[in-house]
Write a protein that holds these residues in place. Structure first.
Motif, PDB file in Angstrom:
ATOM      1  N   ILE A 188      -7.355 -11.975  -2.395  1.00 54.70           N
ATOM      2  CA  ILE A 188      -7.032 -10.641  -1.884  1.00 54.70           C
ATOM      3  C   ILE A 188      -7.276 -10.581  -0.382  1.00 54.70           C
ATOM      4  N   ALA A 189      -8.405 -11.139   0.068  1.00 55.36           N
ATOM      5  CA  ALA A 189      -8.714 -11.130   1.502  1.00 55.36           C
ATOM      6  C   ALA A 189      -7.683 -11.926   2.288  1.00 55.36           C
ATOM      7  N   THR A 190      -7.126 -12.960   1.687  1.00 59.48           N
ATOM      8  CA  THR A 190      -6.148 -13.811   2.369  1.00 59.48           C
ATOM      9  C   THR A 190      -4.773 -13.158   2.418  1.00 59.48           C
ATOM     10  N   VAL A 191      -4.308 -12.659   1.286  1.00 57.51           N
ATOM     11  CA  VAL A 191      -2.936 -12.152   1.180  1.00 57.51           C
ATOM     12  C   VAL A 191      -2.846 -10.665   1.503  1.00 57.51           C
ATOM     13  N   HIS A 192      -3.867  -9.911   1.149  1.00 52.26           N
ATOM     14  CA  HIS A 192      -3.858  -8.454   1.364  1.00 52.26           C
ATOM     15  C   HIS A 192      -5.101  -8.027   2.152  1.00 52.26           C
ATOM     16  N   PRO A 193      -5.292  -8.502   3.370  1.00 53.68           N
ATOM     17  CA  PRO A 193      -6.509  -8.163   4.129  1.00 53.68           C
ATOM     18  C   PRO A 193      -6.655  -6.672   4.387  1.00 53.68           C
ATOM     19  N   TYR A 194      -5.553  -5.965   4.537  1.00 52.93           N
ATOM     20  CA  TYR A 194      -5.563  -4.508   4.745  1.00 52.93           C
ATOM     21  C   TYR A 194      -6.132  -3.792   3.533  1.00 52.93           C
ATOM     22  N   LEU A 195      -5.858  -4.305   2.338  1.00 51.80           N
ATOM     23  CA  LEU A 195      -6.395  -3.701   1.117  1.00 51.80           C
ATOM     24  C   LEU A 195      -7.898  -3.921   1.032  1.00 51.80           C
ATOM     25  N   MET A 196      -8.339  -5.118   1.340  1.00 48.09           N
ATOM     26  CA  MET A 196      -9.772  -5.405   1.308  1.00 48.09           C
ATOM     27  C   MET A 196     -10.512  -4.519   2.298  1.00 48.09           C
ATOM     28  N   GLU A 197      -9.989  -4.389   3.510  1.00 49.89           N
ATOM     29  CA  GLU A 197     -10.697  -3.640   4.541  1.00 49.89           C
ATOM     30  C   GLU A 197     -10.736  -2.148   4.244  1.00 49.89           C
ATOM     31  N   THR A 198      -9.625  -1.585   3.779  1.00 49.78           N
ATOM     32  CA  THR A 198      -9.617  -0.141   3.485  1.00 49.78           C
ATOM     33  C   THR A 198     -10.485   0.173   2.279  1.00 49.78           C
ATOM     34  N   SER A 210      -8.314   8.494   9.026  1.00 50.92           N
ATOM     35  CA  SER A 210      -7.881   8.914   7.685  1.00 50.92           C
ATOM     36  C   SER A 210      -8.123   7.780   6.699  1.00 50.92           C
ATOM     37  N   PRO A 211      -9.391   7.510   6.355  1.00 49.44           N
ATOM     38  CA  PRO A 211      -9.686   6.344   5.510  1.00 49.44           C
ATOM     39  C   PRO A 211      -9.065   6.413   4.123  1.00 49.44           C
ATOM     40  N   ARG A 212      -8.974   7.623   3.533  1.00 50.94           N
ATOM     41  CA  ARG A 212      -8.409   7.731   2.188  1.00 50.94           C
ATOM     42  C   ARG A 212      -6.898   7.484   2.211  1.00 50.94           C
ATOM     43  N   ARG A 213      -6.215   8.058   3.169  1.00 52.42           N
ATOM     44  CA  ARG A 213      -4.770   7.843   3.266  1.00 52.42           C
ATOM     45  C   ARG A 213      -4.479   6.381   3.630  1.00 52.42           C
ATOM     46  N   ALA A 214      -5.291   5.788   4.507  1.00 51.23           N
ATOM     47  CA  ALA A 214      -5.099   4.379   4.856  1.00 51.23           C
ATOM     48  C   ALA A 214      -5.242   3.498   3.614  1.00 51.23           C
ATOM     49  N   TYR A 215      -6.182   3.836   2.752  1.00 48.89           N
ATOM     50  CA  TYR A 215      -6.370   3.089   1.499  1.00 48.89           C
ATOM     51  C   TYR A 215      -5.145   3.238   0.607  1.00 48.89           C
ATOM     52  N   ALA A 216      -4.608   4.462   0.506  1.00 52.47           N
ATOM     53  CA  ALA A 216      -3.402   4.679  -0.299  1.00 52.47           C
ATOM     54  C   ALA A 216      -2.230   3.886   0.257  1.00 52.47           C
ATOM     55  N   GLU A 217      -2.092   3.860   1.582  1.00 53.95           N
ATOM     56  CA  GLU A 217      -1.023   3.062   2.184  1.00 53.95           C
ATOM     57  C   GLU A 217      -1.225   1.580   1.878  1.00 53.95           C
ATOM     58  N   ALA A 218      -2.458   1.096   1.978  1.00 50.21           N
ATOM     59  CA  ALA A 218      -2.742  -0.316   1.705  1.00 50.21           C
ATOM     60  C   ALA A 218      -2.409  -0.674   0.258  1.00 50.21           C
ATOM     61  N   LEU A 219      -2.722   0.224  -0.676  1.00 48.91           N
ATOM     62  CA  LEU A 219      -2.385  -0.017  -2.078  1.00 48.91           C
ATOM     63  C   LEU A 219      -0.880  -0.111  -2.263  1.00 48.91           C
ATOM     64  N   ASN A 220      -0.143   0.817  -1.660  1.00 47.23           N
ATOM     65  CA  ASN A 220       1.314   0.778  -1.751  1.00 47.23           C
ATOM     66  C   ASN A 220       1.871  -0.517  -1.165  1.00 47.23           C
ATOM     67  N   ARG A 221       1.305  -0.931  -0.035  1.00 46.64           N
ATOM     68  CA  ARG A 221       1.800  -2.144   0.613  1.00 46.64           C
ATOM     69  C   ARG A 221       1.518  -3.382  -0.245  1.00 46.64           C
ATOM     70  N   ALA A 222       0.322  -3.481  -0.812  1.00 47.95           N
ATOM     71  CA  ALA A 222      -0.008  -4.636  -1.652  1.00 47.95           C
ATOM     72  C   ALA A 222       0.936  -4.720  -2.841  1.00 47.95           C
ATOM     73  N   PHE A 223       1.225  -3.574  -3.454  1.00 46.07           N
ATOM     74  CA  PHE A 223       2.127  -3.527  -4.609  1.00 46.07           C
ATOM     75  C   PHE A 223       3.538  -3.946  -4.206  1.00 46.07           C
ATOM     76  N   TYR A 224       4.037  -3.383  -3.104  1.00 48.10           N
ATOM     77  CA  TYR A 224       5.404  -3.698  -2.708  1.00 48.10           C
ATOM     78  C   TYR A 224       5.513  -5.148  -2.227  1.00 48.10           C
ATOM     79  N   THR A 225       4.472  -5.676  -1.608  1.00 48.58           N
ATOM     80  CA  THR A 225       4.472  -7.088  -1.220  1.00 48.58           C
ATOM     81  C   THR A 225       4.696  -7.966  -2.446  1.00 48.58           C
ATOM     82  N   HIS A 226       4.038  -7.610  -3.546  1.00 48.49           N
ATOM     83  CA  HIS A 226       4.185  -8.397  -4.770  1.00 48.49           C
ATOM     84  C   HIS A 226       5.580  -8.262  -5.358  1.00 48.49           C
ATOM     85  N   ILE A 227       6.080  -7.042  -5.479  1.00 48.64           N
ATOM     86  CA  ILE A 227       7.376  -6.898  -6.151  1.00 48.64           C
ATOM     87  C   ILE A 227       8.512  -7.446  -5.278  1.00 48.64           C
ATOM     88  N   TYR A 228       8.349  -7.417  -3.962  1.00 46.47           N
ATOM     89  CA  TYR A 228       9.358  -8.033  -3.103  1.00 46.47           C
ATOM     90  C   TYR A 228       9.311  -9.556  -3.271  1.00 46.47           C
TER      91      TYR A 228
END
Length: 616
Positions: free
Chosen positions: A584-594, A507-525
């Protein structure tokens, strides 16, 4: 005698067809289409021959005896569905009937390829995402009691536009016409080259229009032809190089019009929407006329960043991802790029300060399949705190608040770098101004005055800021220094899957959406941990670009695409992009890959990916 025999045959066929229709046999159109007739001479006169060559002729006429497998099921399902307007409990994807199919026009056969999908007769709109431009479709005309072949030419929230026999017909999902949806060609039946051809055809026929004066009653000035051409060229590259072509066709289908930003608006570009943003709405793309104005944006290809930024907003909407309609962010009223927003969230991901904003999940991406909870939100909220504890911005933070100007801008030993950013509060201005350093070599213009060449953000020309012999600014103070030369220290490989609940390959599109959510929440946390400390180190370490990429998840996606598809030509711009990609590759590798699973990076981004050893 010859004419009489032919007339007799014709009348016989008329009577037979009338009786077949009256009996409403399952295979009636197969029977009606299978009559053969002839007349021949005979010693006694002439013989008229009327025969039916259908395999079903004898069973319909005399009854049938079937073996252990019973009668063929697929035609029975279609007959039940079209006669009673229901799917008959067989689900929404049974095979209608193996056989020939295709083309447009009046076809009395229900034959379709075995791989075709049956439309949900109870709720055709539920199959909205299965329809696409250029798709072959089998329809049933309830009034004429016959099957028709057509081609989908446009899709809207409540109807399709289908070409039948060279004519376009509007077919509503609510059954408000004589035509019913039967079966549709699946996207995966098309070869990659044919898929790309449909994307380009849709782009040419539905998007590349010169009729851009009005959109749904909203007034727009006519976007200059040179700008339309530039947008079309970049959009064509965006969709044709995409690695997930079905998602690209969705984007093209959704785009109703390209126009100019109204003169009473100041943004560089935006995507507006009509209807439901989740899956079945329409978008329009509005842009400033960068090319015709021939300013520094067009000169250095920065306008292409704006195009790709807005394309990604379009892609998210078209593929069913959007934030909550109740999103409200009080901080954004005074927000300026280059700043970080304050957040205060508890261990469950909820805000503890409604004066700052509403709950964080309102800013995250929901799927059209589940509009109650953001994609993988519970998993993200549970996992991110432990992940943030492992992050160390020490030595990699590239922003310094209130730096000492006698160290930073000292003419004898300046620490500023080309491409760095400065936020300066001038004594005669109510708000700080943001600058990009063009040259870190000061020019002496007086006994105790030196100048650095800079460019104010949003201003298409260079200017100078003056300091004394120690580096102190005349008439201002430095609020923030963004050091563009600091490396985030990427150590590959990405291994992004370990951070996600969604399988990237399935599910590459859903994985990308999850990665975006995670990157955002990582920042606000991270920002929540810094609340009240005066520090922004962890915030900048987890932010995207100039901070704007972490104001909400739609912007996280848009800024990510802007960075990865940039074609900026100026050296300092490229340095800034390279540092962003490494961070981005260092802090959010899941976002870069998706992201790389779905989209093709630009040559500028590829150069940095090659340096980091990241495949694409």
């Amino acid at each position: 005698m010859r004419d009489g025999s032919w007339e007799l045959v014709e009348k016989g066929q008329d009577v037979a067809e009338a009786r077949i229709i009256q009996r409403d046999a399952i295979w009636k159109w197969d029977l009606i289409g299978s009559f053969e007739s002839n007349t021949k001479s005979d010693p006694r006169g002439r013989i008229a021959v009327l025969a039916n060559t259908s395999d079903h002729a004898a069973p319909v006429e005399h009854g049938a005896v079937y073996g252990a497998r019973g009668p063929p099921l697929a035609p029975l399902i279609l007959w039940l569905a079209t006669k009673f307007g229901a799917s008959g409990g067989f689900g929404n994807k049974p095979v209608l009937r193996p056989g020939g199919g295709g083309g447009t026009g009046n076809q009395r056969s229900a034959n379709v390829p075995e791989s075709w999908l049956t439309v949900n007769q109870d709720d055709p709109a539920s199959d909205f995402d299965s329809f696409f431009y250029g798709q072959q479709i089998k329809l049933y005309d309830v009034r004429a009691n016959e099957y028709l072949d057509g081609v989908v030419r446009a899709k809207y929230s409540d109807h399709l536009v289908v070409e039948i026999d060279g004519r376009l017909q509007r077919i509503p999902f609510d059954g408000g016409s004589d035509l019913r949806f039967g079966a549709i060609q699946p996207w995966d039946d098309l070869a990659p080259g044919d898929q790309l051809a449909l994307i380009l055809e849709s782009l040419d026929t539905t998007v590349k229009t010169t009729n851009v004066d009005h959109w749904r009653g909203l007034e727009y000035t006519d976007l200059p032809a040179v700008d339309r051409e530039a947008i079309n060229n970049e959009l064509t590259d965006y969709v044709t190089t995409g690695k997930d072509q079905r998602s690209m066709l969705r984007s093209v289908e959704r785009l109703e019009q390209i126009a100019q930003v109204p003169e009473n608006r100041t943004e560089r570009g935006h995507v507006g929407q009509a209807g439901d943003a989740r899956i079945d709405g329409k978008n329009y793309l509005a842009m400033q006329p960068f090319v015709e104005r021939d300013g520094i944006d067009a000169e250095r290809n920065r306008h292409l960043d704006t195009y790709n930024h807005e394309f990604q907003h379009l892609w998210l909407n078209a593929n069913g991802f959007d934030y909550n309609d109740d999103k409200h962010h009080s901080q954004l009223a005074d927000y300026e790029r280059g700043n970080l927003l304050d957040w205060d969230v508890d261990e469950n991901g909820y805000t503890a300060d409604y004066q700052l904003h509403r709950n964080p999940e309102l800013f995250a991406l929901y799927s059209h399949e589940d509009t109650n909870t953001p994609v993988e939100w519970e998993h993200i909220v549970n996992e991110v705190p432990g992940y943030v504890d492992t992050l160390d911005p020490t030595g990699t933070n590239n922003s310094v608040s209130s730096p000492d100007p006698t160290e930073l801008l000292n003419p004898s030993n300046p620490q500023i770098n080309e491409g760095d950013a400065l936020e300066i509060m001038w004594t005669d201005q109510p708000l700080p101004a943001q600058y990009e350093v063009v040259s870190n070599s000061p020019i002496q213009v007086g006994p105790d005055e030196y100048q650095y060449q800079v460019r104010e953000v949003g201003v298409p020309f260079e200017e100078y800021i003056s300091v004394d012999g120690d580096g102190n600014l005349f008439d201002g103070t430095i609020d923030l220094w963004y050091n563009n030369s600091v490396s985030s220290g990427f150590e590959g490989p990405l291994n992004g899957q370990q951070y996600l609940n969604t399988d990237m390959s399935e599910s590459p599109r859903r994985a990308y959406a999850e990665a975006l959510n995670r990157a955002f929440y990582t920042h606000i946390y991270a920002r929540s941990l810094e609340r009240g400390t005066g520090s922004e180190d962890l915030g900048w370490h987890t932010a995207l670009y100039d901070g704007y990429g972490t104001t909400n998840v739609h912007e996280t996606a848009a800024v990510m695409t802007q960075v990865m598809r940039t074609q900026v030509s100026e050296v300092n711009d490229r340095k800034y992009i390279a540092n962003n990609i490494e961070q981005i590759a260092t802090v959010h590798p899941y976002l870069m890959e998706t992201w790389l699973n779905l989209f093709e990076p630009s040559d500028v981004a590829k150069a940095e990916l090659d340096r980091l050893g990241i495949p694409y």
